[in-house]
Design an enzyme around this catalytic site. Structure first.
Site, short mmCIF file in Angstrom:
data_model
loop_
_atom_site.label_atom_id
_atom_site.label_comp_id
_atom_site.label_asym_id
_atom_site.label_seq_id
_atom_site.Cartn_x
_atom_site.Cartn_y
_atom_site.Cartn_z
N ALA A 1 0.81 -1.23 0.00
CA ALA A 1 0.00 0.00 0.00
C ALA A 1 0.84 1.27 0.00
CB ALA A 1 -0.94 0.00 1.19
N ARG B 1 10.64 7.57 -2.12
CA ARG B 1 12.04 7.68 -2.57
C ARG B 1 12.26 7.24 -4.02
NH1 ARG B 1 14.74 4.62 2.22
NH2 ARG B 1 12.58 4.00 2.57
N GLY C 1 0.72 2.09 8.90
CA GLY C 1 1.77 1.19 9.35
C GLY C 1 1.52 -0.24 8.95
N GLY D 1 14.89 -2.40 10.62
CA GLY D 1 14.58 -2.79 11.99
C GLY D 1 15.69 -3.69 12.53
N ALA E 1 19.83 -6.69 -54.17
CA ALA E 1 20.02 -5.54 -53.28
C ALA E 1 19.08 -4.41 -53.66
CB ALA E 1 21.46 -5.06 -53.39
N ASN F 1 4.11 -2.13 -50.77
CA ASN F 1 2.91 -2.83 -50.28
C ASN F 1 1.80 -1.87 -49.88
OD1 ASN F 1 4.47 -1.92 -48.12
ND2 ASN F 1 3.65 -3.47 -46.74
N TYR F 2 2.08 -0.58 -49.85
CA TYR F 2 1.14 0.37 -49.28
C TYR F 2 0.82 1.44 -50.31
CZ TYR F 2 -0.66 3.58 -45.66
OH TYR F 2 -1.42 4.42 -44.90
N SER G 1 18.60 -6.35 -58.78
CA SER G 1 18.79 -5.28 -57.80
C SER G 1 17.95 -4.05 -58.12
CB SER G 1 20.27 -4.87 -57.78
OG SER G 1 21.02 -5.96 -57.34
N ALA H 1 17.28 -5.86 -63.33
CA ALA H 1 17.62 -4.86 -62.30
C ALA H 1 17.03 -3.50 -62.67
CB ALA H 1 19.13 -4.76 -62.18
#
Ligand code: UD1
Ligand code: CA
Length: 461
Positions: A10, A15, A78, A136, A377, A383-384, A402, A420
């Site tokens: 709780a 800190r 406490g 403690g 390469a 794709n969009y 390529s 290419a």
């Protein structure tokens, strides 16, 4: 055994200097409280009760998948007050184990021993430490019996010299707690109800007090600030690395490895420095993971070589694949046996067939690529279209030259060759060469432009 576990969580944890309640800060990618709840579960208790307060309903919400009872402590008066709130739902005959939400490294083995030992009396988990500051202190009588715990703020200078400290973890019966807690008052420096006062009450009742040490001193480490959190993180990580080494993993430096999740690993896996594994990851035998790679939620077969600085997330990699260096495999990537992904290649939602390769500077998204395909390469699957995503299908043994743009939706037939530098917008038939390049020409008598001479003088003033 009728076992009930109370986890105290709780407190705010001032800190930590944070908006977030302390127990939600993460150790190895998981909130502190989750570590404690999972350890508690492994003791097979009848019920786990978590006392929460600071942070409002954040805790119950975040851990809604766990079968625990949430006990609200409206004011943090406490540790005894926190336990008092949990007790009504615990039967008298039950054994009670008290854990702290901010002591995450505690082991099942230590707790099992503690719980088994506490019959009628009170079992306290304690340890000798080099620096007892803030904790403690254990008070013993001339016969070396434990007779009390004194908090630092209430301790005399002499008591502060004691370096035997209380971990905060104890075990006893619900019956005893129900008798003792109403007797606890807040006559102390902090004006809090201290749970540690039960020691004094147990002594009064002439009940045995058993003191226990954890298997490892670090188990009872409490996290109060970010510095302690960082120390605990390193302890946790080195322990995990030790476990993995026992399973046949070689680390070039086990201190530079982070596992934030679960790793199921075959033998003879070699992991270089600064590798981060997150979520649920399976790595087969004989794999090599080079430096700086990050792997999140992945299933990786045997003899896979992941070269330096590769990033993999939600992927499935079959045996003998080679990846990287500097490869990015995004969710939905599936590589069949022997496939290769080279440097500066990004792959998303794409299947690459057996022995197919994309070795340099390429983007493959939403594609299904057959076996033995070579992607040259600089190839890009477009794709969009700005609104929708489209698929590219490439047949077995196709060769993509390529610097090719494949504008999806599109199918490239098996054994097709793409010249290419082409921008392919229509399906390419199998076995043929398809290209969209302009015919190469040379212009006779062409001259390079001359440098222009300006009329005005350029002033720099
Ligand atoms: C407590 C012990 C101390 C021990 C130390 C170990 C007491 C009085 N002291 O001190 O002997 O050495 O732990 O770390 O018990 N909590 C609540 N509600 C509250 C107060 C605390 O749920 O009203 C929770 C906190 O969130 C935390 C735990 O109890 O998880 C311990 O509380 P904290 O205030 O940190 O106790 P310490 O002063 O560290
Ligand atoms: Ca504390």
């Amino acid at each position: 055994m009728n076992l009930h576990i109370i986890i105290l969580a709780a407190g705010k944890g001032l800190r930590m200097v944070s908006e977030l309640p302390k127990v939600l800060h993460k150790l190895a990618g998981k909130p502190l409280l989750q570590h404690v709840i999972e350890t508690a579960k492994r003791l097979n208790p009848n019920k786990i009760h978590v006392v929460y307060g600071n942070g409002g309903t954040l805790l119950p919400e975040q851990f809604s998948q766990y079968d625990v009872e949430w006990i609200h402590q409206p004011e943090q008066l406490g540790t005894a007050d926190a336990v008092r709130h949990a007790l009504p739902s615990i039967p008298d005959i039950a054994k009670v184990l008290i854990l702290y939400g901010d002591v995450p490294l505690i082991s099942v083995a230590t707790l099992e021993e503690l719980v088994d030992a506490s019959q009628e009396g009170l079992c306290l988990l304690m340890s000798e430490v080099d620096d007892p500051t803030g904790l403690g202190r254990i008070i013993r009588d001339a016969k070396d019996e434990v007779i009390g715990i004194v908090e630092e703020k209430d301790a005399t200078l002499e008591q502060r010299e004691i370096n035997e400290i209380y971990s905060g973890i104890l075990s006893t019966t619900a019956n005893q707690l129900k008798k003792w807690l109403p007797k606890i008052e807040k006559q102390n420096q902090q004006k809090e109800f201290y749970l540690t006062d039960v020691v004094r009450l147990a002594v009064k009742d002439k009940l045995p007090i058993l003191d226990f040490c954890p298997y490892y001193a670090w188990e009872i480490m409490g996290i109060n600030n970010r510095s302690e959190l960082a120390v605990a993180e390193r302890i946790f990580q080195i322990n995990q690395a030790e476990q993995l080494m026992k399973k046949g993993v070689t680390f070039f430096d086990p201190e530079r490895f982070d596992l934030r999740g679960e790793l199921d690993v075959g033998q003879d896996v070699t992991i270089d420095v600064n590798v981060i594994i997150e979520g649920k990851v399976k790595i087969g035998s004989g794999c090599t993971i080079e430096a700086g790679s990050i792997i999140r939620n992945a299933e990786i077969g045997d003899h896979v070589h992941i070269k330096a600085f590769s990033h993999l997330e939600d992927v499935k990699i079959e045996n003998e694949c080679q990846i990287g260096p500097f490869a990015r495999l995004r969710p939905g990537t599936e590589l069949a046996t022997g496939a290769r992904i080279g440097n500066f290649v990004e792959v998303k939602n794409t299947k690459l067939g057996v022995n197919s390769k994309a070795n340099h500077l390429t983007y493959l998204g939403d594609a299904t690529i057959g076996d033995h395909v070579n992607i040259g390469a600089g190839t890009i699957t477009c794709n969009y279209d700005g609104i929708n995503k489209h698929t590219t299908i490439i047949g077995d043994y196709a060769f993509i030259g390529s610097n090719t743009e494949l504008v999806a939706p599109l199918t490239i037939g098996p054994y097709a060759t793409i010249g290419a530098g082409s921008t392919i917008t229509k399906d390419a038939p199998p076995h043929q060469l398809t290209l969209t390049r302009g015919v190469q020409k040379s212009i006779e008598g062409w001259k390079r432009p001359d440098k222009k001479v300006s009329d005005k003088k350029v002033s720099h003033l």
